[in-house]
Scaffold this active site. Structure first.
Site, PDB file in Angstrom:
ATOM      1  N   SER A 104      51.511  30.550  51.122  1.00  0.00           N
ATOM      2  CA  SER A 104      49.840  30.520  52.419  1.00  0.00           C
ATOM      3  C   SER A 104      49.648  32.031  52.098  1.00  0.00           C
ATOM      4  O   SER A 104      50.118  32.424  51.018  1.00  0.00           O
ATOM      5  CB  SER A 104      49.881  30.378  53.646  1.00  0.00           C
ATOM      6  N   ASP A 134      58.597  27.634  43.944  1.00  0.00           N
ATOM      7  CA  ASP A 134      58.499  26.966  44.419  1.00  0.00           C
ATOM      8  C   ASP A 134      58.930  26.009  42.789  1.00  0.00           C
ATOM      9  O   ASP A 134      59.114  24.576  43.326  1.00  0.00           O
ATOM     10  CB  ASP A 134      56.911  26.945  43.647  1.00  0.00           C
ATOM     11  N   HIS A 167      49.177  36.570  43.537  1.00  0.00           N
ATOM     12  CA  HIS A 167      50.251  36.943  44.730  1.00  0.00           C
ATOM     13  C   HIS A 167      49.974  38.333  45.398  1.00  0.00           C
ATOM     14  O   HIS A 167      51.122  38.494  45.631  1.00  0.00           O
ATOM     15  CB  HIS A 167      51.542  36.424  45.088  1.00  0.00           C
ATOM     16  N   ASP A 213      20.287  49.858  51.677  1.00  0.00           N
ATOM     17  CA  ASP A 213      19.353  50.658  50.499  1.00  0.00           C
ATOM     18  C   ASP A 213      18.160  50.258  50.744  1.00  0.00           C
ATOM     19  O   ASP A 213      17.150  50.331  49.261  1.00  0.00           O
ATOM     20  CB  ASP A 213      19.283  48.405  50.801  1.00  0.00           C
TER      21      ASP A 213
END
Length: 540
Positions: free
Chosen positions: A57, A112, A217, A383
């Protein structure tokens, strides 16, 4: 960094529950919490080839966000950045696989590959037809024996998903998936690392640098390069992709790694299409967050070499939440401005002293951009400096077209320029100010009285008064003191600007929404800009 979560160990299952709730009944899950977290299509009948993917996840919307008709049948969710277990993958396969079989789409990470691979073997032992493809599209590390699987995985999801939805058999889908993998290339770049929930942030990318080729990751990239702007950032990414692709037509997938704003992503989309490979990109997916790395402030570009039939598969409709669609890139259609927005301009006329004065004033505002932005960040949206600096740059560029020798027409011309080039309320108010000053000058009033007339009109329309914590707190006393010379005007402007730091409540502008603690001790940026301008004029 603090995250919106309850307990770290519940983060993934609560996110899955939220995604299912928001899907309006189209998604379901297996009753396997906390160790088995599988999201499936609610309407699945096992009549076609099933597609199963997943992984750790933290890449949302991948992978559960791609479950639905025309894409994945099921997604297996591991912990953050951790592969799901063999049992979790097997549960997904057994749940969705029918006589037509199942294709596993796996990103090329060791965990995996092992967990999905073993689950496939066990599923075959149960008598199921299971094929597995491994995506290895990352070109960041060309010398490693196993390239990583990153956002190019989504090309496989979509094309294989469209084939499965159309009733293709398992062998055809697996063969096509392998072709898509062989012709997909990806690389990413980020200005910052991601923050894993419950863990300290790794601040390895210094200010002014960008990391090229980092993993989804949070793995370090192969190179840190100087960050200059979006154009050079995209050029660095394109350089790595270009040597790995053919000269045939491609589709580009522009992926937000998590924390880049939508505004930034559209800038990057423009840079990609204008880059050295822009002519080879005929279609685009995104820009959108598709394969993220939590809150990583970066992007990735994936390219896929298109073959006959691929466009139809990538463009086939699907209701899944995470797929933004694939569009053909066409030449921009630019329409002319409507009548009335191209005002009649006075004839330009040269006057070197006026030109030098205006240019120097613009340069003052440009040089104070960062200071004024910092002040505005205390009481607004940060800004003001950029707004004034951008308008100043535009005014310098327009200098050759201005009636510099005619003060009356010059006031009006400056007002017109500001109305077109300066955004926000400040641009409108200053355009009103100069337009009204031009009207007053045309009636024969001298400069000071003309400018005061402009101020009066600006106050009438804008509603701000002295003491409301705006630029008027410096501008009005400066104009009042001008009869005593520019030094007196500059001192009056400075006193007025500094006084705004003592005002506990603003009565105009965005600062009026803030409380006393946020305002006290900080000059209003508009008033500060006025003071600095008059201080500059006093030195001339």
């Amino acid at each position: 960094m603090t995250h919106f979560m309850n307990k770290k160990e519940d983060l993934v299952i609560e996110a899955i529950d939220g995604a299912i709730t928001a899907a309006g009944g189209t998604l379901s899950r297996l009753d396997g919490y906390p160790h088995i977290r599988v999201v499936t299509r609610s309407n699945w009948t096992k009549s076609k080839v099933a597609l199963v993917s997943g992984g750790g996840s933290g890449h949302e919307p991948a992978h559960a966000g791609f479950v639905g008709e025309g894409m994945l049948t099921a997604a297996v969710c591991g912990d953050v950045f951790a592969s799901p277990s063999v049992d979790a993958v097997l549960a997904a396969i057994l749940t969705v696989t029918g006589p037509a079989g199942c294709l596993l789409i796996v990103k090329n990470y060791t965990g995996d590959r092992l967990n999905f691979g073993l689950a496939a073997e066990r599923a075959r032992a149960f008598g199921h037809r299971v094929e597995m493809v491994v995506v290895d599209d990352d070109v960041a590390l060309p010398d490693v024996p196993q390239a990583r699987g990153v956002a190019g995985t989504l090309f496989v999801h979509k094309i294989a998903g469209a084939l499965a939805e159309n009733g293709a058999d398992l062998e055809t889908i697996a063969k096509t998936a392998r072709r898509v993998i062989a012709n997909s290339r990806s690389i990413g770049m980020s200005l910052d690392t991601c923050t894993v929930p419950g863990s300290p942030k790794e601040n390895r990318i210094p200010e002014g640098k960008a990391e090229l080729g980092l993993g989804i990751h949070g793995e370090a990239g192969f190179e840190q390069v100087a960050y200059v702007n979006s154009r050079e950032a995209m050029a660095a990414v394109v350089d790595k992709l270009q040597v790995n692709i053919s000269d045939k037509p491609h589709v580009a997938l522009l992926n937000n790694l998590g924390a880049a704003s939508v505004l930034e992503m559209f800038v990057l989309a423009n840079e990609l299409t204008q880059s050295s490979i822009g002519g080879q990109i005929n279609w685009m997916v995104g820009p959108a967050a598709m394969m993220t790395s939590l809150d990583m402030h970066g992007f990735s570009v994936s390219l896929f070499e298109m073959a006959d039939g691929d466009e139809a598969l990538l463009s086939a409709p699907t209701p899944v939440a995470g797929w933004p669609g694939c569009v053909q890139l066409l030449k921009s259609n630019i329409l002319p401005l409507p009548d009335g927005l191209a005002p009649i301009k006075a004839l330009p006329s040269p006057h070197q002293a006026t030109r030098d004065l205006l240019t120097s004033c613009c340069e003052v505002l440009i040089s104070t951009e960062a200071v004024l932005n910092a002040l505005d960040a205390k009481s607004g949206d940060g800004d003001t400096g950029s707004t004034l600096a951008n308008a100043s740059r535009a005014l310098i560029e327009a200098m050759d077209s201005l009636p510099l020798s005619d003060p009356t027409q010059l006031y009006r011309a400056i007002g017109q320029e500001l109305s077109q080039t300066m955004g926000g309320s400040s641009g409108v108010l200053l355009a009103i100010f100069f337009a009204a000053a031009g009207d007053a000058s045309s009636s024969g009033l001298p400069m000071r009285e003309s400018l005061k007339a402009g101020l009066d009109r600006m106050q009438q329309i804008g509603g701000a008064q002295p003491g409301d914590r705006t630029m008027i707190d410096a501008l009005q006393p400066a104009l009042e003191a001008m009869n005593d010379g520019m030094e007196a005007a500059a001192k009056a402007a400075r006193v007025g600007a500094n006084h705004t730091a003592t005002l506990a409540k603003a009565k105009a502008g965005r600062a009026s929404y803030l409380n006393e603690e946020q305002l006290l001790g900080h000059n209003d940026p508009g008033a500060e800009a006025v003071a600095r301008l008059f201080e500059h004029l006093a030195k001339l």
